[in-house]
Design an enzyme around this catalytic site. Structure first.
Site, PDB file in Angstrom:
ATOM      1  N   ARG A  62       0.835  -1.219   0.000  1.00 56.77           N
ATOM      2  CA  ARG A  62       0.000   0.000   0.000  1.00 56.77           C
ATOM      3  C   ARG A  62       0.863   1.260   0.000  1.00 56.77           C
ATOM      4  NH1 ARG A  62      -1.974   2.296   4.379  1.00 56.77           N
ATOM      5  NH2 ARG A  62      -2.401   0.340   5.464  1.00 56.77           N
ATOM      6  N   TYR A 115     -14.891  15.289 -16.884  1.00 54.59           N
ATOM      7  CA  TYR A 115     -15.356  13.906 -16.788  1.00 54.59           C
ATOM      8  C   TYR A 115     -16.560  13.852 -15.828  1.00 54.59           C
ATOM      9  CZ  TYR A 115     -15.230   8.985 -15.557  1.00 54.59           C
ATOM     10  OH  TYR A 115     -15.569   7.686 -15.316  1.00 54.59           O
ATOM     11  N   ASP A 187      -6.023  17.622 -16.050  1.00 55.53           N
ATOM     12  CA  ASP A 187      -6.381  16.242 -16.394  1.00 55.53           C
ATOM     13  C   ASP A 187      -5.966  16.031 -17.846  1.00 55.53           C
ATOM     14  OD1 ASP A 187      -7.614  13.865 -17.191  1.00 55.53           O
ATOM     15  OD2 ASP A 187      -9.345  14.146 -15.877  1.00 55.53           O
ATOM     16  N   LYS A 212      -7.391   4.672 -19.666  1.00 59.42           N
ATOM     17  CA  LYS A 212      -7.705   4.993 -21.062  1.00 59.42           C
ATOM     18  C   LYS A 212      -6.480   4.744 -21.948  1.00 59.42           C
ATOM     19  CE  LYS A 212     -11.496   6.159 -18.978  1.00 59.42           C
ATOM     20  NZ  LYS A 212     -11.775   7.471 -18.445  1.00 59.42           N
TER      21      LYS A 212
HETATM   22  C1  LIG Z   1     -12.205   8.061 -17.252  1.00 61.56           C
HETATM   23  C2  LIG Z   1     -11.777   9.420 -16.872  1.00 61.56           C
HETATM   24  C3  LIG Z   1     -11.538   9.759 -15.521  1.00 61.56           C
HETATM   25  C4  LIG Z   1     -11.781   8.774 -14.385  1.00 61.56           C
HETATM   26  O1  LIG Z   1     -10.905   7.715 -14.425  1.00 61.56           O
HETATM   27  P1  LIG Z   1     -11.206   6.229 -13.836  1.00 61.56           P
HETATM   28  O2  LIG Z   1      -9.962   5.506 -14.160  1.00 61.56           O
HETATM   29  O3  LIG Z   1     -12.423   5.720 -14.549  1.00 61.56           O
HETATM   30  O4  LIG Z   1     -11.445   6.404 -12.379  1.00 61.56           O
HETATM   31  C5  LIG Z   1     -11.090  11.028 -15.248  1.00 61.56           C
HETATM   32  N1  LIG Z   1     -10.884  11.938 -16.226  1.00 61.56           N
HETATM   33  C6  LIG Z   1     -11.124  11.652 -17.523  1.00 61.56           C
HETATM   34  C7  LIG Z   1     -10.882  12.710 -18.561  1.00 61.56           C
HETATM   35  C8  LIG Z   1     -11.570  10.395 -17.895  1.00 61.56           C
HETATM   36  O5  LIG Z   1     -11.820  10.117 -19.180  1.00 61.56           O
END
Ligand SMILES: *Cc1c(COP(=O)(O)O)cnc(C)c1O
Length: 397
Positions: A62, A115, A187, A212
């Site tokens: 962890r 998101y 992000d 992603k």
């Molecule tokens: C999918 C996504 C998230 C969240 O990510 P998870 O891995 O699903 O928790 C945050 N920001 C963007 C732009 C995303 O496409």
């Protein structure tokens, strides 16, 4: 044998070789999956030292793990940051950064098209903890400045934005943030460090849903934060330790594998997306198409300036709005009707009822997510096959 100086290497070379090369003990070229929850100390003194944050070694997964550390090193390298910290999901990374910087009574200022999960965190969870999120249209940078007060602790933007594909000027917002002594968090999920490097444009912290494009194969949920060592150390000591959203060694390994092919995949995602955007632009049943690579995109010039290429997401609306859009989604035969993005497989979805159903009807209208908007994550298939599939699905309207 002398070694190639990786400091001089280009991005694609770094993706393949950056994470450390051959394991000196075994000769393994791939970083092993250290599937262990705990690690033996050399002595009682060594164990005590590690608990004081001194000396070399691991304690408990962890708090850190060698496979996780290899992925973090690689991400810091590729984003041009000092250090990185992996999390169990993109949302664990985003909420972790906010909780590390804000206390009860504080606020953050964010772009308003984010998101759906981030928006829900702003709207539902943060208020319960006494933290306010102020969402503004950040395509006009002055709006960010106007929302800042003496309780603001960070600025957060997402660019390209999900799912409107708005492009936000990272450099300008960084200047505003720094004039107020605030960190800018970006992000960078849609772009990846191959297409856009926010830290080089003045941002302080980068977050990713590594689920992603970083993973790239639709088989992992993960997140990562990149920033200065001091902040990352604090994030590890406070957020990872106390809240516990740790990545598993297997998932860290899958992301390391994904990174090796990131530039090759992104090039193909981008060229496929451009072909599909052009095809849709000229289709008689399509109302409008949004893709930052099209000169008709309102922020095309800015995208050119701050990105290497325009990404793999295309949004569009067909004539007949939501009902006609449902026809398209129900009739694709190669493209999969599913949320998420950045996979090898092309994925199609309806943000207003799916990923962005966390937005109220008024909020959807305000940020420009229309009832008919369809989001397509363009995969790695042959573009002609994807166009054929869209053609036949559009003919069903
Ligand atoms: C999918 C996504 C998230 C969240 O990510 P998870 O891995 O699903 O928790 C945050 N920001 C963007 C732009 C995303 O496409």
């Amino acid at each position: 044998m002398s070694k190639f100086d990786l400091r001089k290497a280009h991005f694609s070379t770094l993706c393949v070789h950056g994470s450390g090369g051959v394991d000196p003990q075994t000769g393994a070229l791939s970083v092993p999956i250290y599937q262990s929850s705990t690690f033996a100390f050399k002595s009682a003194k060594h164990g005590a030292q590690l608990f004081q944050g001194e000396g070399e070694g691991y304690v408990y997964t962890r708090l850190g793990n060698p496979t996780q550390a290899a992925f973090e090193r690689e991400m810091a390298f590729l984003e041009g940051g000092e250090a990185a910290l992996a999390f169990s999901s993109g949302m664990a990374a985003i909420s972790g950064v906010i909780l590390a910087l804000c206390q009860c009574g504080d606020n953050l200022v964010s772009s308003d098209t984010v998101y759906g999960g981030t928006h829900n965190l702003y709207k539902e969870s943060l208020p319960n903890w006494g933290i306010e999120a102020r969402e503004v249209d950040a395509t006009v940078p002055e709006n960010i400045e106007k929302a800042i007060d003496d309780k603001t602790r960070l600025i957060f933007i997402e660019t390209p934005a999900n799912p409107t594909l708005d492009i936000i000027d990272i450099q300008k917002i960084a200047e505003i943030a720094h004039a107020h002594n605030l960190p800018l968090v970006v992000d960078n999920t849609f772009a990846t460090p191959y297409l856009q490097q926010p830290l080089k444009l003045g941002a302080d912290i980068v977050v990713h849903s590594a689920t992603k494009y970083i993973g790239g194969h639709g088989d992992t949920i993960a997140g990562v934060v990149i920033g200065e060592s001091e902040f990352i150390d604090e994030l590890r000591a406070k957020i990872l330790r106390d809240i516990g959203g740790v990545i598993s060694p297997l998932n860290a390994w899958l992301l390391l594998r994904g990174l090796k092919t990131l530039p090759v995949r992104m090039d193909r995602h981008c060229s496929n997306a451009m072909e599909i955007a052009k095809f849709l632009t000229f289709h008689p049943k399509v109302n409008w198409v949004r893709y930052p690579g099209l000169t008709t995109h309102p922020h095309h010039e800015l995208a050119r300036k701050q990105m290497r290429n325009f990404g793999g997401i295309v949004t569009f609306e067909v004539k007949g709005g939501r009902k006609a859009g449902e026809k398209v989604m129900d009739n694709v035969t190669l493209i999969t009707l599913a949320v998420s993005l950045g996979d090898c497989d092309s994925l199609i979805e309806h943000p207003a009822s799916m990923t962005h159903s966390t937005y109220s009807t008024e909020e959807l209208a305000k940020v420009g997510i229309t009832e008919g908007l369809i989001r397509l994550s363009v995969g790695l298939e042959d573009p002609q096959d994807l166009i054929e599939d869209l053609k036949q699905a559009l003919s069903k309207i």
